[in-house]
Structures are given as structure tokens and as C-alpha cells.
Motif scaffolding. Structure first.
Motif, PDB file in Angstrom:
ATOM      1  N   GLY A  17       0.809  -1.215   0.000  1.00 46.06           N
ATOM      2  CA  GLY A  17       0.000   0.000   0.000  1.00 46.06           C
ATOM      3  C   GLY A  17       0.840   1.262   0.000  1.00 46.06           C
ATOM      4  O   GLY A  17       0.486   2.251  -0.654  1.00 46.06           O
ATOM      5  N   MET A  18       1.980   1.250   0.722  1.00 44.17           N
ATOM      6  CA  MET A  18       2.855   2.417   0.726  1.00 44.17           C
ATOM      7  C   MET A  18       3.447   2.659  -0.660  1.00 44.17           C
ATOM      8  O   MET A  18       3.502   3.801  -1.140  1.00 44.17           O
ATOM      9  CB  MET A  18       3.981   2.221   1.740  1.00 44.17           C
ATOM     10  N   ILE A  19       3.883   1.600  -1.331  1.00 40.79           N
ATOM     11  CA  ILE A  19       4.433   1.745  -2.679  1.00 40.79           C
ATOM     12  C   ILE A  19       3.379   2.286  -3.641  1.00 40.79           C
ATOM     13  O   ILE A  19       3.647   3.197  -4.443  1.00 40.79           O
ATOM     14  CB  ILE A  19       4.989   0.397  -3.169  1.00 40.79           C
ATOM     15  N   TYR A  73      22.111  -0.877   4.510  1.00 43.80           N
ATOM     16  CA  TYR A  73      21.911   0.533   4.808  1.00 43.80           C
ATOM     17  C   TYR A  73      21.101   1.196   3.694  1.00 43.80           C
ATOM     18  O   TYR A  73      21.204   0.832   2.516  1.00 43.80           O
ATOM     19  CB  TYR A  73      23.257   1.242   4.963  1.00 43.80           C
ATOM     20  N   SER A  74      20.316   2.193   4.065  1.00 44.17           N
ATOM     21  CA  SER A  74      19.468   2.891   3.101  1.00 44.17           C
ATOM     22  C   SER A  74      20.282   3.604   2.038  1.00 44.17           C
ATOM     23  O   SER A  74      19.843   3.723   0.891  1.00 44.17           O
ATOM     24  CB  SER A  74      18.567   3.901   3.830  1.00 44.17           C
ATOM     25  N   GLY A 120      10.012   8.193   0.984  1.00 48.31           N
ATOM     26  CA  GLY A 120       9.395   6.889   1.222  1.00 48.31           C
ATOM     27  C   GLY A 120      10.153   6.063   2.233  1.00 48.31           C
ATOM     28  O   GLY A 120       9.551   5.315   3.020  1.00 48.31           O
ATOM     29  N   GLU A 121      11.484   6.194   2.258  1.00 44.60           N
ATOM     30  CA  GLU A 121      12.283   5.465   3.240  1.00 44.60           C
ATOM     31  C   GLU A 121      11.980   5.939   4.663  1.00 44.60           C
ATOM     32  O   GLU A 121      11.900   5.141   5.593  1.00 44.60           O
ATOM     33  CB  GLU A 121      13.771   5.645   2.927  1.00 44.60           C
ATOM     34  N   VAL A 122      11.794   7.246   4.834  1.00 44.99           N
ATOM     35  CA  VAL A 122      11.435   7.775   6.165  1.00 44.99           C
ATOM     36  C   VAL A 122      10.081   7.225   6.609  1.00 44.99           C
ATOM     37  O   VAL A 122       9.898   6.810   7.762  1.00 44.99           O
ATOM     38  CB  VAL A 122      11.433   9.317   6.134  1.00 44.99           C
ATOM     39  N   ILE A 123       9.123   7.217   5.693  1.00 42.94           N
ATOM     40  CA  ILE A 123       7.799   6.680   6.025  1.00 42.94           C
ATOM     41  C   ILE A 123       7.894   5.199   6.371  1.00 42.94           C
ATOM     42  O   ILE A 123       7.280   4.717   7.334  1.00 42.94           O
ATOM     43  CB  ILE A 123       6.823   6.912   4.854  1.00 42.94           C
TER      44      ILE A 123
END
Length: 324
Positions: A17-19, A73-74, A120-123
Motif C-alpha cells: 500500500g505504501m508503494i 543501509y538505506s 518513502g524510506e522515512v515513512i
């Protein structure tokens, strides 16, 4: 997160859903429309390829980290997925007839992609991962979030410590200078439960579960694979002696080269089988661990504390009868 949890995350409804939500936001913003001039069908093909390539590249980055034993790692995973999606999107746009963008336009598009991907990574890190792990591990979200933060913070002490010039030369341990030895993390998270690294004595595989035995004899049965548990531990904390057993160095008492199969003797008196491919390495490791244990305990007998005299039983004395 274990590799199995990463795989499950890509199929979790919250992650999907986030994507989809981020993809919808990009479609509504339309940062590429002025460069493409596509109709609805061409735009659909372009976005489908770009979003699919980003998800595939992100999964591929996690897989590379898993195979190489790196921390995901991001800075690596998200950037790798973003660059791959940008390249794939540009290739599809050129195939569909879009003009080649200039350097300025390409830099703006790449910058927008990076900013949006890290948004999106923070979310994901703040809201998605704690909820996904809470569903997978059956634990409250607050507890999982605290364990997730503890695990991330515990990764920092693994970095080697360097001494600057002018400091006292460090002692040598096992042929390596102490400055090159990584520091052990104070705690480690195994399948959602936090343990002190110094308290872990034995890890045993039991079908679909892993038994974590502590030095005080406490036994924790957790659902997971022993390979994932071993991958989460510091490499110098112990050795995997068999496909079903991992043993901490502090729990080794000796090595027994029996004819049917070698046995590892623990400080508790328990014996464990040693796999044939690991026989030579485990023998050297076990003998060194046993020697260090004996040297640490010493051979001196305990001395009785001074000032205390041994108690001797005196013979009973008869009290003389006194006549009145």
C-alpha cells in the motif's frame, strides 16, 4: 530484520500500500510529463516499467546485502533502486519516442527521484517496519520499534577502533593487535527478543524453532532458522559446530576426538557433535578456548581466610556435685 522478514515485507499489505500510494503521488505530480509528451497508454507503460524496476532493484539490493553478509543501509539500497529505476525509465522513454533530455533536465529528474525515494524510506522506517515486524513476530508495535532501534544502535560498536599517534601501544590478542579487533555489541536481537551477547551460551535448531540457552540455564524457544540467528551474532562470539548447534566460546570446556565422531564438551558437561567439514577448525578453536579458560581459572587452591580457627569439639566436662 532477517532475510525471511525482508522477503515477507515485500508481500505485506502495508508495504504494498505504501508503494502504491507513492506511485499515485508521482503520477498526480507528473514531474516527467513536460519531457515525455506521451498519451495515456504510453504514460501507463512508462510508469509501470519505472515502478516495477524500482521495486525489483530494491529487492536485488537487499539480496546482494544478504548474500555478502553486509548491513542493508538505506544509502546503498534506496540509492541503488532509485538509480536503476531512473535508468530503466529513461530507456523506456527513449524507446517510446521521447526526445533525449538535456543534462539539466536529467539532473532535476534524478534529484526529484532521490528526494522522493528517501521520503518513502522515512515513512517506511517510521511507520511501516514496526507494524510489519509486529505482525510477523506477534509482539506489540512499541516493543518491536524499541527493539528495532536497539538493534540499529547496537551495530555501531562493531566498527574497529583506531588509536591515534602518541597513544600507548595496545597489547596483542591471538596474533592481532587490539586496535584491529571489533568491539562486541552489548546486546543482540534474535527473532524479536533482545539478549545480552555475554549471556548467550548455546543456540540449537529444533525443526522450525531455535532454542537460545543462556549461561544461567534459561531456555528461550523462538520461531526462526539457526542460520538467521548466527548471522545476527558477532563473528568472534562463538562458532557454529554443527548444522543444528552454535556454541559460544565461553561455554567450551574441551574437545573429544571420538572414533564415531568428534564431540565438543561444554562447561555444563554436555557434549555436542561436530560436523566433519568443520572438524579441523573446531578442534583448534575448542582447544584454544579450553586453554584460555584454564588460564583464567588458575591452578592455585583456595586459601582459607586468616583469623578463622578450625572448630574442634571439646569433650563434655562433668559438673561436680555440690552438697548443701
Amino acid at each position: 530484520m532477517t532475510w525471511r522478514e525482508v522477503q515477507t515485507q515485500f508481500r505485506h499489505p502495508l508495504f504494498v500500500g505504501m508503494i502504491l500510494m507513492l506511485e499515485l503521488c508521482i503520477v498526480l505530480i507528473g514531474p516527467y510529463d513536460h519531457l515525455l509528451n506521451f498519451d495515456a497508454l504510453q504514460l501507463a507503460i512508462f510508469y509501470a516499467v519505472a515502478f516495477t524496476s524500482f521495486t525489483a532493484a530494491l529487492y536485488g539490493a537487499f539480496y546482494i546485502c544478504h548474500q555478502c553478509g553486509w548491513r542493508a543501509y538505506s544509502l546503498f539500497t534506496v540509492t541503488f533502486g532509485c538509480v536503476a529505476a531512473t535508468v530503466c525509465g529513461l530507456s523506456v522513454a527513449l524507446v517510446l519516442g521521447a526526445p533525449m533530455p538535456g543534462f539539466r533536465d536529467m539532473a532535476l529528474v534524478t534529484g526529484f527521484n532521490l528526494v522522493f525515494c528517501y521520503l518513502g524510506e522515512v515513512i517506511q522506517s517510521t511507520f511501516i517496519i514496526p507494524r510489519v515486524l509486529a505482525d510477523l513476530r506477534g509482539r506489540p508495535q512499541k516493543a518491536v520499534l524499541a527493539e528495532f532501534i536497539t538493534a540499529e544502535a547496537g551495530a555501531l560498536p562493531h566498527q574497529p577502533v583506531r588509536f591515534g599517534p602518541g597513544t600507548i601501544p595496545p597489547p596483542i590478542f591471538a596474533g592481532r593487535p587490539a586496535e584491529m579487533l571489533p568491539l562486541k555489541a552489548a546486546s543482540v536481537t534474535l527473532f524479536g527478543q533482545v539478549f545480552r551477547t555475554s549471556s548467550i551460551s548455546l543456540i540449537a535448531a529444533e525443526e522450525h524453532y531455535v532454542a537460545v540457552i543462556l549461561q544461567d540455564g534459561t531456555r528461550h524457544l523462538l520461531r526462526g532458522r539457526i542460520a538467521d540467528a548466527v548471522a545476527s551474532l558477532p563473528p568472534d562470539l562463538g562458532q557454529r559446530v554443527h548444522r543444528s548447534y552454535w556454541v559460544a566460546t565461553a561455554a567450551v570446556a574441551g574437545f573429544r576426538p571420538d572414533k564415531p565422531g568428534a564431540q565438543l564438551v561444554l562447561t555444563t558437561g554436555q557434549t555436542l557433535p561436530v560436523a566433519r567439514p568443520r572438524l579441523a577448525a573446531i578442534r583448534d578453536w575448542a582447544e584454544a578456548a579450553a586453554e584460555r579458560s584454564k588460564a583464567g581459572q588458575g591452578t592455585a587452591r583456595p586459601v582459607k581466610p586468616e583469623g578463622r580457627k578450625a572448630k574442634t569439639r571439646k569433650a563434655p566436662q562433668r559438673v561436680p556435685h555440690v552438697s548443701s
